[in-house]
Design a protein around this motif. Sequence first.
Motif, PDB file in Angstrom:
ATOM      1  N   GLY A 112       0.760  -1.254   0.000  1.00 21.92           N
ATOM      2  CA  GLY A 112       0.000   0.000   0.000  1.00 21.92           C
ATOM      3  C   GLY A 112       0.782   1.291   0.000  1.00 21.92           C
ATOM      4  N   GLY A 144      -7.008  -7.695  -7.762  1.00 19.05           N
ATOM      5  CA  GLY A 144      -7.183  -6.483  -8.565  1.00 19.05           C
ATOM      6  C   GLY A 144      -5.905  -5.748  -8.928  1.00 19.05           C
ATOM      7  N   GLN A 148      -5.379  -2.938 -11.855  1.00 20.16           N
ATOM      8  CA  GLN A 148      -4.961  -1.592 -11.445  1.00 20.16           C
ATOM      9  C   GLN A 148      -3.818  -1.092 -12.330  1.00 20.16           C
ATOM     10  N   VAL A 151      -5.038  -0.175 -15.790  1.00 21.09           N
ATOM     11  CA  VAL A 151      -5.659   1.161 -15.869  1.00 21.09           C
ATOM     12  C   VAL A 151      -4.583   2.227 -16.029  1.00 21.09           C
ATOM     13  N   ARG A 155      -3.927   4.903 -19.012  1.00 23.84           N
ATOM     14  CA  ARG A 155      -3.806   6.345 -18.767  1.00 23.84           C
ATOM     15  C   ARG A 155      -2.530   6.907 -19.379  1.00 23.84           C
ATOM     16  N   LEU A 196       5.752  -7.404   3.491  1.00 20.83           N
ATOM     17  CA  LEU A 196       6.453  -6.928   4.678  1.00 20.83           C
ATOM     18  C   LEU A 196       7.845  -7.536   4.681  1.00 20.83           C
ATOM     19  N   THR A 231       4.143   8.623   5.589  1.00 22.19           N
ATOM     20  CA  THR A 231       3.557   8.542   6.931  1.00 22.19           C
ATOM     21  C   THR A 231       4.239   7.481   7.793  1.00 22.19           C
ATOM     22  N   THR A 232       5.139   6.717   7.190  1.00 24.23           N
ATOM     23  CA  THR A 232       5.808   5.653   7.935  1.00 24.23           C
ATOM     24  C   THR A 232       6.778   6.214   8.964  1.00 24.23           C
ATOM     25  N   GLY A 233       6.798   5.579  10.106  1.00 22.52           N
ATOM     26  CA  GLY A 233       7.736   5.984  11.149  1.00 22.52           C
ATOM     27  C   GLY A 233       9.048   5.236  11.045  1.00 22.52           C
ATOM     28  N   LYS A 256       3.163  10.218  -0.941  1.00 23.39           N
ATOM     29  CA  LYS A 256       2.144  10.796  -0.049  1.00 23.39           C
ATOM     30  C   LYS A 256       2.660  12.010   0.712  1.00 23.39           C
TER      31      LYS A 256
ATOM     32  N   LEU B 109      -6.540   6.466   5.690  1.00 24.22           N
ATOM     33  CA  LEU B 109      -5.632   6.990   4.670  1.00 24.22           C
ATOM     34  C   LEU B 109      -5.463   5.985   3.526  1.00 24.22           C
ATOM     35  N   GLN B 110      -4.861   6.430   2.449  1.00 26.80           N
ATOM     36  CA  GLN B 110      -4.558   5.533   1.328  1.00 26.80           C
ATOM     37  C   GLN B 110      -3.579   4.435   1.748  1.00 26.80           C
ATOM     38  N   GLY B 111      -3.877   3.239   1.291  1.00 30.75           N
ATOM     39  CA  GLY B 111      -2.924   2.138   1.503  1.00 30.75           C
ATOM     40  C   GLY B 111      -2.918   1.555   2.910  1.00 30.75           C
ATOM     41  N   TYR B 140     -12.381   5.923  -6.754  1.00 31.93           N
ATOM     42  CA  TYR B 140     -11.224   6.705  -7.210  1.00 31.93           C
ATOM     43  C   TYR B 140     -10.032   5.841  -7.593  1.00 31.93           C
ATOM     44  N   ARG B 141      -9.611   4.955  -6.704  1.00 22.91           N
ATOM     45  CA  ARG B 141      -8.403   4.191  -7.006  1.00 22.91           C
ATOM     46  C   ARG B 141      -8.686   3.192  -8.109  1.00 22.91           C
ATOM     47  N   PRO B 142      -7.842   3.159  -9.119  1.00 32.06           N
ATOM     48  CA  PRO B 142      -8.071   2.222 -10.214  1.00 32.06           C
ATOM     49  C   PRO B 142      -8.202   0.790  -9.692  1.00 32.06           C
ATOM     50  N   ALA B 143      -9.224   0.102 -10.147  1.00 27.90           N
ATOM     51  CA  ALA B 143      -9.454  -1.322  -9.843  1.00 27.90           C
ATOM     52  C   ALA B 143      -9.741  -1.617  -8.378  1.00 27.90           C
ATOM     53  N   GLY B 193      -9.379   5.441   0.217  1.00 31.57           N
ATOM     54  CA  GLY B 193      -8.385   6.053   1.081  1.00 31.57           C
ATOM     55  C   GLY B 193      -8.298   7.539   0.771  1.00 31.57           C
ATOM     56  N   LEU B 195      -6.576  11.596   2.260  1.00 26.84           N
ATOM     57  CA  LEU B 195      -5.792  12.336   3.234  1.00 26.84           C
ATOM     58  C   LEU B 195      -6.742  13.036   4.189  1.00 26.84           C
ATOM     59  N   HIS B 196      -6.361  13.084   5.453  1.00 29.80           N
ATOM     60  CA  HIS B 196      -7.218  13.722   6.448  1.00 29.80           C
ATOM     61  C   HIS B 196      -7.381  15.212   6.196  1.00 29.80           C
ATOM     62  N   ILE B 197      -6.476  15.801   5.383  1.00 28.62           N
ATOM     63  CA  ILE B 197      -6.573  17.241   5.128  1.00 28.62           C
ATOM     64  C   ILE B 197      -7.348  17.538   3.849  1.00 28.62           C
ATOM     65  N   MET B 224       2.561   0.793  11.051  1.00 25.90           N
ATOM     66  CA  MET B 224       3.882   1.387  10.859  1.00 25.90           C
ATOM     67  C   MET B 224       3.850   2.919  10.856  1.00 25.90           C
ATOM     68  N   THR B 225       2.643   3.478  10.998  1.00 27.20           N
ATOM     69  CA  THR B 225       2.514   4.933  10.927  1.00 27.20           C
ATOM     70  C   THR B 225       3.373   5.627  11.978  1.00 27.20           C
ATOM     71  N   VAL B 228       2.579  11.211  12.583  1.00 26.75           N
ATOM     72  CA  VAL B 228       1.378  11.833  12.049  1.00 26.75           C
ATOM     73  C   VAL B 228       0.096  11.095  12.487  1.00 26.75           C
ATOM     74  N   LYS B 249      -1.287  -4.650   9.470  1.00 32.24           N
ATOM     75  CA  LYS B 249       0.113  -4.987   9.170  1.00 32.24           C
ATOM     76  C   LYS B 249       0.947  -5.208  10.433  1.00 32.24           C
TER      77      LYS B 249
END
Lengths: 304, 454
Positions: A112, A144, A148, A151, A155, A196, A231-233, A256, B109-111, B140-143, B193, B195-197, B224-225, B228, B249
């Motif tokens: 993701g 999918g 994806q 697509v 594009r 992972l 966003t990963t830590g 992102k 969020l996305q992903g 929105y996200r393809p497929a 997914g 963004l919060h903003i 893993m976030t 944020v 995850k």
Amino acid sequence: MGFFSKFKEGLTKTRDALMGKVESLISFGRKIDEEFYEELEEALIMADVGVNTVMGIMDDLRSAAKKQKLTEAEELKPVLKQILVELMGEDKAELSTNRDGLTVILFVGVNGVGKTTTIGKLANQFKAEGKKVILAAGDTFRAGAIEQLEVWGQRAGVDVIKQGAGSDPAAVIFDGIQAAKARKADVLLCDTAGRLQNKANLMDELNKIYRVIRREMPEAPHETLLVLDATTGQNALSQAKLFGEATGVTGLVLTKLDGTAKGGIVIAIRKELEVPVKMVGLGEKIDDLQPFDPKDFVDALFAE
Amino acid sequence: MVFESLANRLQDTFNRLRGKGKLSESDVKEAMREVRLALLEADVNFKVVKDFVEKVRERAIGQEVLQSLTPGQHVIKIVNDELTELMGGSQAKLNISNKPPTVIMMVGLQGAGKTTHTGKLAKLLQKEKKKPLLVACDIYRPAAIKQLQVLGEQLQVPVFSLGDQVSPVEIARKGLEHAISYGHDYVLIDTAGRLHIDETLMDELRNIKEAVQPSEILLVVDAMTGQVAVEVAETFNNTLDVTGTILTKLDGDTRGGAALSIRAVTGTPIKYVGTGEKIDAIEPFHPDRMASRILGMGDVLTLIEKAQASIDQDKAMDLERKMRNADFTLEDFLDQLSQVKNLGPLDQILGMLPGMNKVKGMQNMNVDDKQINRIEAIIQSMTPAERREPKLIDSSRRKRIAKGSGMTVQDVNRLLKQFEEMQKMMKQFSGMAKKMKGKKGKKGLGGMKFPFLP
Ligand SMILES: Nc1nc2c(ncn2[C@@H]2O[C@H](COP(=O)(O)OP(=O)(O)OP(=O)(O)O)[C@@H](O)[C@H]2O)c(=O)[nH]1
Ligand SMILES: [Mg+2]
């Protein structure tokens, strides 16, 4: 519950205070003092730079301030930026390509993070430069995933090499290379399934893909790009290490960054593993991909 | 690695803290510094860490140290208890609407893993003989729709879709109507997914919520976030009043500090965790496991727990005295072995001891429980006099012991040799202990309550 509500209240305040961060912190004729250093440290940690790296940076900053006898916070700003920019590598990192023949780029990363999207965006860029591009649908696992990529192929107006869901990903990539050679393509972009980094069997599978590419074209892949979600830590460091071991990662794509995450962990990755960031993802649209500029990145670390 | 340095730092702190009755302000301060670093390294939000550490610090000062623990360990225990409590109970239950169908909305969020976890929840419900309907609102996200459809097919659960040209609010509304007319008792809404903003897309979620009145709005967050996580959880929660979190995850090697951040800002339970890509890789959330994972001191914690539970205090003290005076006999050794066996697999126990990896030779020492059994058998075949005075054991006695225990003479020789070494080592330790005693008060050997095993 008391703790939560109290905390929430405090948080809003801190956030407002934090987001303005260093910029506002540094202005207003502030003097350099302990509190100032602490706030700076906080800003860096909030950007996911990571405690260890932050401590190193703060040490450098303190000794620079001492050596140059700085007293005004204002004077420290360029020093800090310089330290960070140096850490990240001064120049914009270019993608390495094969000047006379096929360039193969392998995309790897956890689930993701934006591998497939980045491939779509990059295909579009190469296409716009007049290159002939082919995509290989190496994610045969996630539901999918092939559709994806197709697509994105549409594009960008480029071909996609695929097999059925559940087929051997290394075989798909092999097909991709053969097709790219036969059709005299300039660029082959290889998608892989997210995984992972602590899953040994899946990392072996990725290593097999890597070896198949090398076997078919000894100088390839010309880039192995690890896609990292901003966003990963701190886990990103482990990602860089283990994906690096399996596929010899040559660069990062930080995605992102259109959100509020700063992706500061790439500083630690650069410092410890010397893997440079090559591109950044700034949205979900096809042209939301840009080359990485360390100066912009450092500015953004402290931006609102 | 980070872990290693943390364990070492902690070890140093423990050493400095050893041998006091009550936790003093400076004890606690020292240990809290390590805790703060551990939490930050685990990606707990800076501000959450600050508040948490402050709260625990206040609580810990002045507490009586449990007999079986060093002050440092005691602080860690308090931290762990507090962390577990903060994380909430285990609540793997979905809210049910009293007017079926129950609508569950997945956001994030996305992903993050929304679509996959929509499928996993459907599977859980299916196992409970429920009839879920999946609604594909990610236009929105393809497929993305295709992805949900494939999952639905695998599960034999119907998927409601109106393609990607109809607004998600409309799809959700029609999906609910569909569920009602086809007798579904659950409706799972997969959303795109975002963004919060992204205010437009956050409004869209608000409108979906308005339209279908979900009983459950689950925030799906990647374990893993980083920092944020707080901001994300706060914004989603302020916009939608989320009812719970799914942490995904978690089968990775992340410490998962985001869990604490999210829990702290939303105040709602973490209901499930995702532990793999397979459709049944979903589990209830265990606050205690999460706490020790975040703290990254799982080993130390397990040791604390086990030591508390199973070491016989008096015997341990007696033993320590004997070790110090080096009048430790094979009899004591036997006694110790049975205590150690109660603790669990031996190599794990040894691995848990902070600093054990620093003792030379320890890393390669292969201890298994079978080995303990063999040692026990040998010692049990000795007479009490022999156990107290191993020098008595000449070659004919060795033969007898070997026979009695079903081992070879070499095995007996090896044990006696190793015991001798051990006694030597203890003499050295007792020398050290005496020196340390001069400097640091009574407990020279501190946490070293386990014998060095052959
Ligand atoms: N806002 C934002 N979203 C992005 C960006 N890059 C990718 N995404 C989104 O993130 C989600 C996941 O992207 P994918 O390209 O499917 O990621 P992936 O790594 O291929 O995922 P898997 O194949 O499932 O492992 C999608 O919703 C994308 O639209 C970015 O730069 N910004
Ligand atoms: Mg993909």
